[in-house]
Design a protein around this motif. Sequence first.
Motif, short mmCIF file in Angstrom:
data_model
loop_
_atom_site.label_atom_id
_atom_site.label_comp_id
_atom_site.label_asym_id
_atom_site.label_seq_id
_atom_site.Cartn_x
_atom_site.Cartn_y
_atom_site.Cartn_z
N VAL A 148 0.50 -1.26 0.22
CA VAL A 148 -0.12 -0.25 -0.04
C VAL A 148 0.96 1.27 -0.35
N TYR A 149 0.04 2.34 -0.09
CA TYR A 149 0.66 3.36 -0.22
C TYR A 149 0.96 3.97 0.74
N GLY A 150 0.28 4.17 1.46
CA GLY A 150 0.02 4.46 3.15
C GLY A 150 -0.79 3.91 3.38
N VAL A 151 -1.31 4.39 4.96
CA VAL A 151 -2.14 3.82 5.60
C VAL A 151 -2.79 4.97 6.91
N LEU A 152 -3.86 5.36 7.10
CA LEU A 152 -4.35 5.35 7.92
C LEU A 152 -4.89 4.91 9.51
N GLU A 153 -4.40 5.32 10.39
CA GLU A 153 -5.04 5.27 11.44
C GLU A 153 -5.94 5.44 12.15
N LEU A 154 -6.89 4.88 12.10
CA LEU A 154 -7.59 5.68 13.00
C LEU A 154 -7.67 5.83 14.47
N PRO A 155 -8.02 7.33 15.00
CA PRO A 155 -9.14 7.92 14.60
C PRO A 155 -8.66 9.18 13.68
N SER A 156 -6.98 9.54 13.55
CA SER A 156 -7.11 10.37 12.46
C SER A 156 -5.14 10.81 12.51
N THR A 157 -4.39 9.60 12.61
CA THR A 157 -2.45 9.77 11.97
C THR A 157 -2.99 9.15 10.67
N VAL A 158 -2.45 9.81 9.68
CA VAL A 158 -2.00 9.36 8.22
C VAL A 158 -0.48 8.71 8.33
N VAL A 159 -0.31 7.58 8.22
CA VAL A 159 1.51 6.33 8.03
C VAL A 159 1.97 6.93 6.49
N VAL A 160 2.91 7.08 6.08
CA VAL A 160 3.63 7.39 4.81
C VAL A 160 4.46 6.62 4.59
N SER A 161 5.54 6.48 3.80
CA SER A 161 6.75 6.16 4.06
C SER A 161 7.85 6.76 2.56
N GLY A 162 9.02 7.32 3.37
CA GLY A 162 10.37 7.50 1.07
C GLY A 162 10.46 6.26 1.58
N ALA A 163 10.49 5.26 1.62
CA ALA A 163 10.94 4.31 1.06
C ALA A 163 9.97 3.91 -0.45
N VAL A 164 8.59 4.13 0.28
CA VAL A 164 8.07 4.43 -1.11
C VAL A 164 7.90 5.09 -2.42
N ASN A 165 7.31 4.96 -3.80
CA ASN A 165 7.38 5.92 -4.87
C ASN A 165 6.76 7.17 -4.13
N PRO A 166 7.26 8.67 -4.24
CA PRO A 166 6.65 9.85 -3.85
C PRO A 166 6.06 10.11 -4.72
N LEU A 167 5.89 9.42 -5.34
CA LEU A 167 4.64 10.44 -6.26
C LEU A 167 2.76 9.45 -6.71
N GLY A 168 3.08 7.84 -6.18
CA GLY A 168 2.26 7.19 -4.87
C GLY A 168 2.18 7.64 -3.55
N THR A 169 3.29 7.79 -3.21
CA THR A 169 2.65 8.65 -1.39
C THR A 169 2.59 9.96 -1.44
N GLN A 170 2.33 10.54 -2.76
CA GLN A 170 2.01 11.93 -2.11
C GLN A 170 0.06 11.86 -2.40
#
Length: 339
Positions: free
Chosen positions: A88-110
Motif C-alpha cells: 500500500v502507499y499509505g495507511v490511515l490509522e484511526l482516529p486521525s494518523t496518516v502514515v506514509v513511507s519515504g521508501a515508497v514511490n514518492p508520487l504514490g505517497t503524495q
Amino acid sequence: MQTQSRRPAGAFALLAAVAGALAAVVLGFLTFGAQATVASDGLPIAVAAPPGPLQAAAHAIASHGGGQVSWRVTSPEDGRKLLEDKEVYGVLELPSTVVVSGAVNPLGTQIAQQVLTGAAQAMGGTPKVETLHAASAAGRVAPLALSALAWVGCLAAGAVLILVGHRAGRDAGVAARFTQIVSAGVLVTGVLAGFLKLWDSSLPLGWDVLGFLFLTATGFAALQTGLLRLLGVRAMALLGPLYLVAPAVAGQVPELLNPAYRAVLWSWTPFRFSAEGLRSLLQGVPGAPDVTTGVWVLAALLVAGLVLALWPSRSALRKSALQETEADTPDRVVQVGVH
C-alpha cells in the motif's frame, strides 16, 4: 538527365520526412503519452483501526473512493507491515494518523497522503502525518536518476567499443568485450556513488548499495554490449529511446498509468527494478521485496547479456576447430629410398 537525377533525391527526402514523423509518433507514445494519460485506477491504500467501534468507521471509509483507490481494512500493526512491504502507499490509522513511507514511490505517497488526509478530515479530525524512513529530496530523486545515468554511461561505453571496432575493420574480441563490460560496471558504479555523496552525504553507501549499483551497471552494460554485437549500430535505435522511458514510465506509479502502458512498457522496463530496489536500500529497508526482485531481474539481464556478448561466433568456432585439427595431426615423415 536532370529530371532523372532529381527523382531519387526527392524520394529520399520524402522517406526521411516519413522517418521523422514515425520517430515523433513512437517517442510520443513512449514518453509524453504515458504522462498525458495518467489517471488513478485502484491505488492501494489502507485504513487501520483497533477492535471496537472504530472498526465500523474503517469499513465506512473503505466503502468510498470508487475505482480510483483500493481500500484495505486492517489493524494498525498489519497496516504498517503492508506499508513496509510496499503493498500500500499509505495507511490511515484511526482516529486521525496518516502514515506514509519515504521508501515508497514518492508520487504514490503524495497522492495517498492527500486521499488519507481528506478521509481523516471528513471524520472531523485534524490528521497527524507520520513518515517512516523519511527521505530527503536527493533520496527521492536519486534511485531513478542513478538508474538512468547507469544506462547512458554503459551505453556510451558499448557504442564506443563497436564504433572503434568498425573503424579498425574488425570486430572486438571476446576478451575486449568482457573487459569493457566489467570496467564500465566498475567505473560507472564509482560515478554513481560519487553523485550520491555529492547530492546528499547522509545517504547510506554501504556494500549493499554499492553491490546493487554494480549489479545494475554491469547488467546494463552486458545487455547493451550483447545487443550491439548482435545488431551493430542499429541497436542504438532500440537502446537509445529506452532512456527516454525512464522518467516517463519507470518513475510513475503503475496504478496511475493507462493499462496499455502498464502492460506494454512499465511491466518490463529495467529501470523500474533498479530504481525501486535502490530506493529501499537508500531508505534502510534492505529486506523489501523489490530488492530481491531487482537482484533477480538484474542478474538475469547480466547473464543474458554475457551470453550474447561473449558467445563465440561461427567463424571463431570454425577457426578454433581448424586449429585443434591441425594440432592433433601428427607430422609424418616419409622415407624415400633411391635404388
